[in-house]
Structures are given as C-alpha cells and as structure tokens.
Scaffold this motif. Sequence first.
Motif, short mmCIF file in Angstrom:
data_model
loop_
_atom_site.label_atom_id
_atom_site.label_comp_id
_atom_site.label_asym_id
_atom_site.label_seq_id
_atom_site.Cartn_x
_atom_site.Cartn_y
_atom_site.Cartn_z
N GLY A 11 75.20 -24.90 39.69
CA GLY A 11 74.18 -24.94 40.73
C GLY A 11 74.74 -24.54 42.08
O GLY A 11 75.69 -25.18 42.56
N ALA A 14 72.61 -26.92 47.85
CA ALA A 14 73.27 -27.73 48.87
C ALA A 14 74.52 -28.41 48.33
O ALA A 14 75.61 -28.29 48.90
N ALA A 15 74.39 -29.13 47.21
CA ALA A 15 75.51 -29.90 46.69
C ALA A 15 76.59 -28.99 46.10
O ALA A 15 77.79 -29.18 46.33
N PRO A 36 71.53 -19.59 38.70
CA PRO A 36 70.64 -19.05 37.68
C PRO A 36 70.69 -17.52 37.60
O PRO A 36 70.94 -16.85 38.60
N GLU A 39 69.23 -14.80 40.35
CA GLU A 39 68.82 -15.47 41.59
C GLU A 39 69.92 -15.38 42.65
O GLU A 39 71.08 -15.70 42.37
N ARG A 44 66.81 -24.11 49.82
CA ARG A 44 65.49 -24.58 49.36
C ARG A 44 64.65 -25.09 50.53
O ARG A 44 63.45 -24.87 50.59
N MET A 45 65.30 -25.77 51.47
CA MET A 45 64.47 -26.38 52.53
C MET A 45 63.85 -25.32 53.44
O MET A 45 62.89 -25.61 54.15
N LYS A 48 59.82 -23.23 53.25
CA LYS A 48 58.62 -23.52 54.07
C LYS A 48 58.31 -22.33 54.97
O LYS A 48 57.16 -21.99 55.20
N VAL A 74 73.01 -21.82 33.26
CA VAL A 74 73.67 -22.73 32.32
C VAL A 74 72.61 -23.25 31.35
O VAL A 74 71.59 -23.79 31.77
N ILE A 157 56.94 -33.44 51.98
CA ILE A 157 56.43 -32.07 51.83
C ILE A 157 54.93 -32.05 52.11
O ILE A 157 54.42 -31.17 52.81
N GLY A 271 70.27 -33.81 44.20
CA GLY A 271 68.99 -34.20 43.61
C GLY A 271 69.05 -34.51 42.12
O GLY A 271 68.17 -35.19 41.59
N ASP A 285 67.02 -36.99 47.69
CA ASP A 285 66.86 -35.54 47.56
C ASP A 285 66.63 -34.95 48.94
O ASP A 285 65.54 -34.47 49.25
N HIS A 286 67.67 -35.02 49.80
CA HIS A 286 67.66 -34.38 51.13
C HIS A 286 68.86 -33.45 51.20
O HIS A 286 69.89 -33.71 50.58
N TRP A 287 68.72 -32.43 52.04
CA TRP A 287 69.75 -31.38 52.10
C TRP A 287 71.14 -31.91 52.47
O TRP A 287 72.13 -31.68 51.77
C1 LIG Z 1 59.78 -27.08 50.59
C2 LIG Z 1 60.97 -27.95 50.77
C3 LIG Z 1 61.35 -28.33 52.04
C4 LIG Z 1 62.45 -29.15 52.24
N1 LIG Z 1 62.79 -29.48 53.51
C5 LIG Z 1 63.87 -30.28 53.71
C6 LIG Z 1 64.25 -30.65 55.04
O1 LIG Z 1 63.64 -30.24 56.02
N2 LIG Z 1 65.34 -31.46 55.18
C7 LIG Z 1 66.04 -31.92 54.11
O2 LIG Z 1 67.01 -32.67 54.28
N3 LIG Z 1 65.70 -31.58 52.85
C8 LIG Z 1 64.63 -30.78 52.63
N4 LIG Z 1 64.28 -30.45 51.35
C9 LIG Z 1 65.04 -31.00 50.22
C10 LIG Z 1 66.32 -30.20 49.99
O3 LIG Z 1 66.04 -28.84 49.89
C11 LIG Z 1 66.98 -30.71 48.71
O4 LIG Z 1 67.18 -32.09 48.83
C12 LIG Z 1 68.32 -30.05 48.47
O5 LIG Z 1 68.14 -28.68 48.27
C13 LIG Z 1 68.98 -30.70 47.25
O6 LIG Z 1 70.20 -30.07 47.05
P1 LIG Z 1 70.75 -29.90 45.58
O7 LIG Z 1 72.05 -29.17 45.70
O8 LIG Z 1 70.72 -31.17 44.85
O9 LIG Z 1 69.68 -28.95 44.87
P2 LIG Z 1 69.32 -27.43 45.24
O10 LIG Z 1 69.62 -27.14 46.65
O11 LIG Z 1 67.95 -27.23 44.73
O12 LIG Z 1 70.35 -26.60 44.37
C14 LIG Z 1 70.34 -26.63 42.97
C15 LIG Z 1 70.76 -25.25 42.49
O13 LIG Z 1 71.01 -25.30 41.09
C16 LIG Z 1 70.43 -24.15 40.50
N5 LIG Z 1 70.23 -24.42 39.09
C17 LIG Z 1 69.33 -25.26 38.53
N6 LIG Z 1 69.43 -25.22 37.18
C18 LIG Z 1 70.43 -24.35 36.90
C19 LIG Z 1 71.01 -23.89 35.69
N7 LIG Z 1 70.59 -24.34 34.50
N8 LIG Z 1 72.02 -22.99 35.77
C20 LIG Z 1 72.47 -22.55 36.96
N9 LIG Z 1 71.95 -22.95 38.15
C21 LIG Z 1 70.96 -23.84 38.10
C22 LIG Z 1 69.16 -23.96 41.30
O14 LIG Z 1 68.62 -22.67 41.16
C23 LIG Z 1 69.64 -24.23 42.71
O15 LIG Z 1 70.19 -23.08 43.30
C24 LIG Z 1 63.18 -29.62 51.13
C25 LIG Z 1 62.81 -29.26 49.84
C26 LIG Z 1 61.71 -28.42 49.65
C27 LIG Z 1 61.32 -28.04 48.26
#
Ligand SMILES: Cc1cc2nc3c(=O)[nH]c(=O)nc-3n(C[C@H](O)[C@H](O)[C@H](O)COP(=O)(O)OP(=O)(O)OC[C@H]3O[C@@H](n4cnc5c(N)ncnc54)[C@H](O)[C@@H]3O)c2cc1C
Length: 408
Positions: A11, A14-15, A36, A39, A44-45, A48, A74, A157, A271, A285-287
């Motif tokens: 992935g 953010a994380a 993915p 991609e 993601r944030m 908007k 994966v 959201i 997340g 689930d925040h950035w």
């Molecule tokens: C519309 C929207 C607005 C937001 N606004 C805010 C905000 O203002 N402030 C804030 O703090 N948070 C915000 N968030 C939340 C924030 O985006 C998430 O909390 C953050 O992205 C989580 O980070 P993550 O690394 O866990 O997941 P993600 O950032 O989603 O990263 C996960 C990655 O894993 C990839 N992935 C998934 N499955 C697979 C696979 N099988 N193989 C390979 N890759 C894979 C995905 O494509 C993605 O790139 C918002 C979310 C949304 C949807």
Amino acid sequence: MTSPPQILILGAGAAGTAAARVLAPRDDVRVTLLGPTGETPYSRMLIKGIAFGPASPEAIKLPLPDVPISSDSVVAVATTAREVELASGTRLSYDALVVATGSRARALPVDVVGGLTAATAGRVSALHTLDDARRIRELLTGQGRRARVAIYGGGIIAAEAASILRDEGHSVVLISRSAIPGIGAFGVHVAERMAAEHSSRGTIHVGRTVQRVDVTDAGVVTTLDTASQVVADLLLVALGTTPAAPAPWIDGLDVDDRLRADAPDVYAAGGVATHHDALGTWRIDHWQDASAQGAHAAEVALHDLGLGGDPGPYRPRSPFMAMVYGRTIAGVGLTGDGGRLVAGDEFVVHHERQGTVVGVTGIDAVGTVYRWGQRLHTVEDATDEITRLVHRHESATTQEASCPVSPH
Ligand SMILES: Cc1cc2nc3c(=O)[nH]c(=O)nc-3n(C[C@H](O)[C@H](O)[C@H](O)COP(=O)(O)OP(=O)(O)OC[C@H]3O[C@@H](n4cnc5c(N)ncnc54)[C@H](O)[C@@H]3O)c2cc1C
C-alpha cells in the motif's frame, strides 16, 4: 555475504509511504513498496478537490520516497512461507511485512432495494477513490443547473461534502441514521453543534434509514423508512470506512501496541489496522495518524530485525481538521467517544481513558486543540487534578474532624 533483510510494504498511501520514508535512507535493509496495478499513488484526502473543485489528478499525486516501487496489486499473503502473491503472478518473499492497504468505503447495506442497480447506473456513489471523485464531478457539472444531492451519513465526509456543496449553491438533503449526525466521528458535543448547523441550512432527516433506491427520469429516488422520498441527481453514500486488506486478512488486521499483527514479522498501520492495547479497541482513519502509524511500524520492524531500538508502544497524538460551514473542527489523538466539554471561553472537548486525556476535539479552537498533541496519554487533565486535590483536602479535613483524638 548474506543480503540485507527484505521489508515489503503493502500500500502506497499515507501509512505505506511514511513507513518507506523511515526505511529509505538505510543500507542495512532492502525495501519494496507495492501499490495497485495501474495506479499512480495519490493523496486520498485530496480527492475532495477533484469531486467538488477544479483539482486535477496531477495535483494530488503523492510525493514518493526513494525506494523501489511496484504497481502490482497484492492478491494474497502466505504468512507461513513469508511470501506475497501479486496480481501479475509474481511472488515476493519477505523478512518483515508492513500492511498499509487502508480502508474501503462502506456501501449501502445489501438489504436496500435497488441499491446495486442505482450504483451501476452511476447515481449512487461513495467518495473514497479517484474514480468516485471523477464520477461525482461529472454528475455535478453535467446537469446544466445546480445539482440536487442526497447525502446518506453524518460523519466528516458527509459534513464536509454538505458544506462545500451548499456553498456552491447545490441543493443538499442530509439523511442520517443516527439521531445526532456525526456522533461516532466527532463525539456528542461537537456533533450536536454540527447538527444545529446542518438544520439551519437545509433539509435533514435524522434517525432515518434508506430502504429503497430507484433510478427514474426525475432522478434517483431514495425512499426512507418513514416512506418519505428524496429525489436527487446523486445519492452520496458516506457511511464511514472499514479496513481493507489482501487475503487472509480481508477485513483488516488486529495489532498490539507495537503494531504487530498475529502472524510472525507482520505489522499493520493506518486505516487497515484495528488496535488492541491499553486504550482499549480502536481504529483511526485520518491522514496524519496513518502516517505516524506507518513510521512507527517501520521502526518496530527494524527493532525486531535487530537493527534498531524499541520505539515503545504506539499512542495516537496526530491532528486532523475539517472545515464545515466556515467552522474549523480540529482534533488530536483518540476522539469520537462522548468526551467532556471543558469549561472556558473556547469550545473544547476532552476525551479520556481512566482519567487521562487521550484525545481533544474543538470547534474554532485549533491552537488549543493542537497544543494538546504532545501532552496526550501522559498528562492528567488539569481540571480533574484540581478536583481530585480539592476532594483529597475535603476528605482529609472531614477525617480529621471525625477522628477520635488518641488519649495520651
Ligand atoms: C474524501 C476523503 C477526504 C479525506 N479528508 C481527510 C482530511 O481532510 N484529513 C485527514 O486526516 N484525513 C482525511 N481522509 C482520510 C485519509 O485519507 C485516510 O485516513 C488515509 O488515507 C489513510 O491512510 P492509509 O495509508 O491507511 O490508507 P490509504 O492512504 O488509502 O492508502 C492505502 C493504499 O493501499 C493501496 N492498496 C489497497 N489494497 C491494495 C492491494 N491489494 N495491493 C496494493 N495496494 C493496495 C491503496 O490503493 C492505497 O494507495 C479523507 C478520506 C477521504 C476518502
């Protein structure tokens, strides 16, 4: 000479990118970041800005750390063999695995009649992926007039979308399952204030569920449990997220306070991770918190490989912010439970576990809220401490007064 241990990061959000950033400068590990198929990693944030504004996909590209990156989804992880299976058929082995695959948007419940058909027709959408954002943009701009949007949900959201759409002159109807929209995301005090803001600006149905969705010539017709109907151009489903991971963890991974999952040398962050630790069971689930978890997981992996010190238990301290109807909702740490409104000039709520402040939220009080970030989990709430001292003094005085004087 043996080659350095291989760390795979699943992935590139953010994380995942935060974990890779910790590991990138090191020459004692090999690191590969997997995203993915097809991609380009994006923030993601910031989608908007595409759904509701003029942003382009180019503008939301994620800056990437200097590690090998492979766009190859994966499919599954074989934890005994310590192997990751990719969509291309390639298998990669690992010495440590950081799962950072994020979350998926909750869809309409399966018992909502017509939900799937309306989604296929593009009239029902979440806002979680770049494709969702493009679809929403198309619908909003393709009407030749201001759009009518029904929003199902009450969290961050939903609130942000309602606020932006109303500012742009679109017509918005909010439908919330909860009697106080956003209570799970903001806690009761902030949510009550937000509910008042929503009500003063337009139609809101609270404590209602969607029963049926029909696509008609008039638009998408959403029927509620009261049998009342909302006609719109789009039904935006904003019911929160659930963890998303490859097999065998389809519904996400449980982690301990070092972000270790229950398979050897597997860690999870962001997340996708549900935490079980001294704070209880929680998920954020925040950035910025996802980034902080990713960095922490990388440090724990290095420690377990014998390449670094123990970073200690993970404690959430990161900030988040949302702009709703011109108000700034800010938070740090673990929030979302009831919380306690703090007396004072500002609207600030403390979220506590056993008398310790573990999160703070507020409205138009960003400075005060953010200052708490580093004090969380260690500092007792000052007002509690004063109350405790007063009680101790009072009970000591009472005891003194009631204690029989020892005879000499
Ligand atoms: C519309 C929207 C607005 C937001 N606004 C805010 C905000 O203002 N402030 C804030 O703090 N948070 C915000 N968030 C939340 C924030 O985006 C998430 O909390 C953050 O992205 C989580 O980070 P993550 O690394 O866990 O997941 P993600 O950032 O989603 O990263 C996960 C990655 O894993 C990839 N992935 C998934 N499955 C697979 C696979 N099988 N193989 C390979 N890759 C894979 C995905 O494509 C993605 O790139 C918002 C979310 C949304 C949807």
